[in-house]
Design a protein around this motif. Structure first.
Motif, short mmCIF file in Angstrom:
data_model
loop_
_atom_site.label_atom_id
_atom_site.label_comp_id
_atom_site.label_asym_id
_atom_site.label_seq_id
_atom_site.Cartn_x
_atom_site.Cartn_y
_atom_site.Cartn_z
N GLU A 107 0.84 -1.19 0.00
CA GLU A 107 0.00 0.00 0.00
C GLU A 107 0.88 1.25 0.00
OE1 GLU A 107 -3.34 -0.19 2.91
OE2 GLU A 107 -2.41 -2.12 3.37
N ASN A 109 0.49 4.12 1.28
CA ASN A 109 0.62 4.82 2.56
C ASN A 109 1.49 4.06 3.57
OD1 ASN A 109 -1.23 2.77 3.03
ND2 ASN A 109 -2.54 4.04 4.33
N LYS A 110 2.00 2.90 3.18
CA LYS A 110 2.87 2.12 4.07
C LYS A 110 4.28 1.99 3.50
CE LYS A 110 -0.97 -0.05 6.14
NZ LYS A 110 -1.18 -0.59 7.41
N ASN A 175 6.82 9.77 1.61
CA ASN A 175 5.94 8.65 1.38
C ASN A 175 5.77 8.44 -0.12
OD1 ASN A 175 3.57 10.08 0.36
ND2 ASN A 175 3.21 10.76 2.46
N TRP A 176 5.29 7.27 -0.48
CA TRP A 176 5.23 6.89 -1.89
C TRP A 176 4.33 7.82 -2.70
CZ3 TRP A 176 8.51 4.69 -4.72
CH2 TRP A 176 8.17 4.26 -6.00
N ARG A 177 3.23 8.27 -2.13
CA ARG A 177 2.35 9.20 -2.87
C ARG A 177 3.08 10.49 -3.19
NH1 ARG A 177 -2.25 7.26 0.65
NH2 ARG A 177 -3.38 5.89 -0.76
N THR A 178 3.86 10.99 -2.26
CA THR A 178 4.63 12.21 -2.52
C THR A 178 5.68 11.96 -3.60
OG1 THR A 178 4.24 13.06 -0.29
CG2 THR A 178 6.15 13.95 -1.48
#
Length: 190
Positions: A107, A109-110, A175-178
């Motif tokens: 995920e 967010n992890k 984080n990965w989204r960023t």
């Protein structure tokens, strides 16, 4: 290195600042940060969220000087030291492409990426303890440390300080989204 930047032409870069606007400490307005980049000679400067992410256009020589120029400017104006780490758009593409957790369905967010200032010594990488924080896992790929936090970051022992000390460098996590959003912004600016 891209052929265009090798000749000194401008390219798109991403600056990642460590430890600003976190928990009310090291407050730095993004408008002021963007102005520092423009004053240093960068073009097409844009910031993303309040945690110190800057997409900008600069020649290769200027981009190499940006970490010290911006760190010194922040020290003069705000009286605190902030490490600045730079990646080119192509390097950021490589980070996304080489994510060792991509195929495991981790995920977003992890998943966190620590961007390191320097390439760590192989012996130091091998000395990191894979069992330091049970349940968490990490992989060092070049100048990045990818960390999967299935139970969240808060109680993990895989911290920025652990990797800084163990790898004898300085890093900053995103984080990965960023990470993927910064790549989108850098690609749009190209």
């Amino acid at each position: 290195m891209a052929a265009d930047t090798a000749r000194g032409e401008t390219g798109v870069h991403v600056a990642l600042l460590r430890g600003i606007n976190v928990g009310g400490k090291n407050k730095l307005p993004m408008a002021d940060l963007a102005a520092m980049f423009r004053e240093a000679g960068c073009d097409e400067v844009q910031t993303y969220i309040q945690s110190g992410n800057v997409v900008f256009r600069a020649g290769v020589a200027l981009a190499a000087d940006i970490p010290s120029l911006i760190s010194e400017s922040i020290l003069r104006r705000f009286d605190y030291r902030v490490p600045v780490i730079i990646r080119t758009r192509r390097e950021l593409e490589d980070v996304v492409r080489t994510n060792p957790f991509a195929e495991t369905g981790t995920e977003a967010n992890k998943l966190l990426v620590f961007f390191l200032a320097d390439l760590p010594d192989r012996a130091r990488v091998e000395a990191l303890d894979p069992d330091r924080s049970p349940g968490d896992e990490f992989a060092v790929v070049g100048r990045e440390v990818f960390v999967h936090y299935p139970n969240g970051v808060a109680r993990s022992k895989l911290t920025n300080s652990y990797f800084d000390s163990g790898l004898s460098t300085i890093g900053t996590g995103r984080n990965w989204r960023t990470v993927t959003k910064l790549l989108d912004l850098a690609t749009a600016a190209s």
